[in-house]
Motif scaffolding. Structure first.
Motif, PDB file in Angstrom:
ATOM      1  N   GLN A  45     -37.937   3.832   0.083  1.00  0.00           N
ATOM      2  CA  GLN A  45     -36.800   3.346   0.866  1.00  0.00           C
ATOM      3  C   GLN A  45     -36.395   4.430   1.853  1.00  0.00           C
ATOM      4  N   PHE A  46     -36.234   4.059   3.112  1.00  0.00           N
ATOM      5  CA  PHE A  46     -35.823   5.002   4.140  1.00  0.00           C
ATOM      6  C   PHE A  46     -34.393   5.473   3.895  1.00  0.00           C
ATOM      7  N   LEU A  47     -34.185   6.804   3.965  1.00  0.00           N
ATOM      8  CA  LEU A  47     -32.855   7.379   3.773  1.00  0.00           C
ATOM      9  C   LEU A  47     -32.244   7.852   5.087  1.00  0.00           C
ATOM     10  N   LEU A  48     -32.999   8.649   5.843  1.00  0.00           N
ATOM     11  CA  LEU A  48     -32.481   9.197   7.086  1.00  0.00           C
ATOM     12  C   LEU A  48     -33.614   9.792   7.895  1.00  0.00           C
ATOM     13  N   LYS A  49     -33.309  10.078   9.167  1.00  0.00           N
ATOM     14  CA  LYS A  49     -34.308  10.695  10.036  1.00  0.00           C
ATOM     15  C   LYS A  49     -33.647  11.636  11.024  1.00  0.00           C
ATOM     16  N   TYR A  50     -34.442  12.611  11.450  1.00  0.00           N
ATOM     17  CA  TYR A  50     -34.051  13.489  12.551  1.00  0.00           C
ATOM     18  C   TYR A  50     -35.053  13.273  13.682  1.00  0.00           C
ATOM     19  N   ILE A  51     -34.504  12.977  14.865  1.00  0.00           N
ATOM     20  CA  ILE A  51     -35.359  12.812  16.037  1.00  0.00           C
ATOM     21  C   ILE A  51     -35.018  13.885  17.067  1.00  0.00           C
ATOM     22  N   THR A  52     -33.747  13.954  17.420  1.00  0.00           N
ATOM     23  CA  THR A  52     -33.286  14.965  18.369  1.00  0.00           C
ATOM     24  C   THR A  52     -31.768  15.036  18.246  1.00  0.00           C
ATOM     25  N   GLY A  53     -31.169  16.068  18.877  1.00  0.00           N
ATOM     26  CA  GLY A  53     -29.717  16.128  18.896  1.00  0.00           C
ATOM     27  C   GLY A  53     -29.145  16.949  17.759  1.00  0.00           C
ATOM     28  N   ASP A  54     -28.044  16.469  17.183  1.00  0.00           N
ATOM     29  CA  ASP A  54     -27.314  17.183  16.130  1.00  0.00           C
ATOM     30  C   ASP A  54     -28.239  17.510  14.958  1.00  0.00           C
ATOM     31  N   ASN A  55     -28.210  18.771  14.545  1.00  0.00           N
ATOM     32  CA  ASN A  55     -29.119  19.199  13.481  1.00  0.00           C
ATOM     33  C   ASN A  55     -28.762  18.605  12.116  1.00  0.00           C
ATOM     34  N   LEU A  56     -27.530  18.194  11.936  1.00  0.00           N
ATOM     35  CA  LEU A  56     -27.113  17.595  10.667  1.00  0.00           C
ATOM     36  C   LEU A  56     -27.115  16.072  10.827  1.00  0.00           C
ATOM     37  N   LYS A  58     -26.831  12.289   8.917  1.00  0.00           N
ATOM     38  CA  LYS A  58     -26.299  11.619   7.725  1.00  0.00           C
ATOM     39  C   LYS A  58     -27.066  10.328   7.501  1.00  0.00           C
ATOM     40  N   GLY A  59     -27.241   9.984   6.218  1.00  0.00           N
ATOM     41  CA  GLY A  59     -28.003   8.804   5.895  1.00  0.00           C
ATOM     42  C   GLY A  59     -27.327   7.961   4.840  1.00  0.00           C
ATOM     43  N   SER A  60     -28.159   7.183   4.173  1.00  0.00           N
ATOM     44  CA  SER A  60     -27.662   6.239   3.174  1.00  0.00           C
ATOM     45  C   SER A  60     -27.212   6.963   1.911  1.00  0.00           C
ATOM     46  N   TYR A  61     -26.310   6.323   1.152  1.00  0.00           N
ATOM     47  CA  TYR A  61     -25.887   6.754  -0.185  1.00  0.00           C
ATOM     48  C   TYR A  61     -25.280   8.154  -0.196  1.00  0.00           C
ATOM     49  N   GLY A  62     -24.700   8.596   0.922  1.00  0.00           N
ATOM     50  CA  GLY A  62     -24.043   9.891   0.969  1.00  0.00           C
ATOM     51  C   GLY A  62     -24.966  11.077   1.173  1.00  0.00           C
ATOM     52  N   PHE A  63     -26.237  10.821   1.403  1.00  0.00           N
ATOM     53  CA  PHE A  63     -27.175  11.912   1.649  1.00  0.00           C
ATOM     54  C   PHE A  63     -27.105  12.394   3.092  1.00  0.00           C
ATOM     55  N   GLU A  64     -27.432  13.647   3.275  1.00  0.00           N
ATOM     56  CA  GLU A  64     -27.535  14.235   4.601  1.00  0.00           C
ATOM     57  C   GLU A  64     -28.670  15.250   4.585  1.00  0.00           C
ATOM     58  N   ALA A  65     -29.119  15.630   5.762  1.00  0.00           N
ATOM     59  CA  ALA A  65     -30.189  16.615   5.858  1.00  0.00           C
ATOM     60  C   ALA A  65     -29.950  17.465   7.089  1.00  0.00           C
ATOM     61  N   GLU A  66     -30.366  18.720   6.976  1.00  0.00           N
ATOM     62  CA  GLU A  66     -30.172  19.643   8.082  1.00  0.00           C
ATOM     63  C   GLU A  66     -31.503  20.100   8.647  1.00  0.00           C
ATOM     64  N   PHE A  67     -31.687  19.871   9.924  1.00  0.00           N
ATOM     65  CA  PHE A  67     -32.883  20.316  10.630  1.00  0.00           C
ATOM     66  C   PHE A  67     -32.685  21.769  11.038  1.00  0.00           C
ATOM     67  N   ASN A  68     -33.613  22.637  10.614  1.00  0.00           N
ATOM     68  CA  ASN A  68     -33.543  24.051  10.967  1.00  0.00           C
ATOM     69  C   ASN A  68     -34.856  24.419  11.636  1.00  0.00           C
ATOM     70  N   LYS A  69     -34.811  24.534  12.958  1.00  0.00           N
ATOM     71  CA  LYS A  69     -36.047  24.748  13.715  1.00  0.00           C
ATOM     72  C   LYS A  69     -36.656  26.122  13.423  1.00  0.00           C
ATOM     73  N   SER A  70     -35.814  27.127  13.307  1.00  0.00           N
ATOM     74  CA  SER A  70     -36.338  28.493  13.110  1.00  0.00           C
ATOM     75  C   SER A  70     -37.000  28.647  11.746  1.00  0.00           C
ATOM     76  N   GLN A  71     -36.492  27.923  10.758  1.00  0.00           N
ATOM     77  CA  GLN A  71     -37.074  27.987   9.411  1.00  0.00           C
ATOM     78  C   GLN A  71     -38.028  26.820   9.158  1.00  0.00           C
ATOM     79  N   THR A  72     -38.229  26.005  10.135  1.00  0.00           N
ATOM     80  CA  THR A  72     -39.070  24.789  10.027  1.00  0.00           C
ATOM     81  C   THR A  72     -38.777  24.059   8.722  1.00  0.00           C
TER      82      THR A  72
END
Lengths: 112, 114
Positions: A45-56, A58-72
Motif C-alpha cells: 500500500q502506498f504511504l507517501l512520496k518525495y518528488i521535489t520541494g519540501d524535504n518533509l 506527510k503521508g497516510s496514517y500519520g507517517f512522514e518522511a524526511e528527504f536528506n540529499k546530503s545523506q542520501t
C-alpha cells in the motif's frame, strides 16, 4: 546503477514511542522516493512520496518522511507508534524514465 | 477494495499443470505490472505493460507468459512450473510506467507449486 538499502531487517518499538524506519539510496540524478506498507496477506500500500520541494513529506496514517540529499536518506517516521502499525515497510526509488527499485523491506513490530 | 483485484487468492498446482492468474484494475491507469515476492528476497519485477504493450521483461523464464488484452486487465499464464516458483505474485497498476505516479497493488495470488 540505482539502488536502495534498508539496513534493518526488523525494528521493535513500544506503543506510544516514536518510530523510525531507515532508507538510504544511491542514484545518478534526482531521485523520486516512495514508502509502501504491506500488512499480512495483503499487497503493498502506498504511504507517501518525495518528488521535489519540501524535504518533509506527510503521508497516510500519520507517517512522514524526511528527504536528506546530503545523506542520501529518506527515513520514515511517526511520532507515536500504534500496535496496528506493525507490518512490513518498503522503501523504493526511481530516477525519471528508469524503473522503480524496491528495498528488501523492514519489519516493524510495535509492542503494547 | 484496493482498486486492483487479483484472482485467485490462492493457487496450488502441480508441475505439469497450466493455470492463469488474473488481475483487473478499476483505477483508469495505463500501466500494469507483475511482481514476484518470495520470502527473504527483494521484490522482483517480472513484466511491465504500458498502453497494453510490453515494455519490460526482466529475464523471466518462458514458463511465465503475460498477456494484457486491454489497459484494465492483465494475465499471467503459467505452465510447467518448478517448486522454486512458489511465491506471492503481485499485480500493480499506475498512471504511466515512469515518473512520479505511485504503484497501486492488488492483494496477490499465493502460488504453491507441488
Amino acid at each position: 546503477a540505482q539502488s536502495v538499502a534498508q539496513p534493518e531487517d526488523q525494528v521493535n518499538v513500544a506503543e506510544g514511542n516514536p518510530l523510525t524506519v531507515k532508507c538510504t539510496y544511491s542514484v545518478s540524478g534526482n531521485p523520486y522516493l516512495f514508502w509502501y506498507v504491506q500488512y499480512p496477506n495483503r499487497g503493498l500500500q502506498f504511504l507517501l512520496k518525495y518528488i521535489t520541494g519540501d524535504n518533509l513529506v506527510k503521508g497516510s496514517y500519520g507517517f512522514e518522511a524526511e528527504f536528506n540529499k546530503s545523506q542520501t536518506s529518506f527515513h520514515l517516521k511517526k511520532p507515536s507508534a500504534l500496535v496496528s502499525d506493525s507490518a512490513l515497510y518498503f522503501c523504493a526509488v526511481r530516477v525519471y524514465t528508469d524503473k522503480l527499485i524496491f528495498g528488501t523491506g523492514t519489519r516493524l513490530q510495535v509492542f503494547p | 477494495e484496493t482498486g486492483v483485484t487479483q484472482t485467485p487468492r490462492h493457487l496450488v498446482m502441480g508441475m505439469t499443470n497450466k493455470k492463469s492468474l488474473k488481475c483487473e484494475q478499476h483505477l483508469g491507469h495505463n500501466a500494469m505490472y507483475w511482481y514476484k515476492q518470495s520470502a527473504k528476497k527483494p521484490l522482483e519485477l517480472m513484466f511491465v505493460y504500458s498502453l497494453e504493450e510490453r515494455v519490460e521483461n526482466n529475464s523471466v523464464p518462458s514458463r511465465f507468459s503475460p498477456e494484457c488484452p486491454n489497459s484494465s486487465h492483465l494475465f499471467l499464464h503459467l505452465h510447467t512450473l518448478q517448486p522454486e516458483d512458489s511465491a506471492l505474485y503481485l499485480c500493480a497498476s499506475s498512471q504511466g510506467s515512469r515518473g512520479t505516479s505511485p504503484l497501486h497493488f492488488g492483494n496477490g495470488t499465493r502460488l504453491t507449486v507441488t
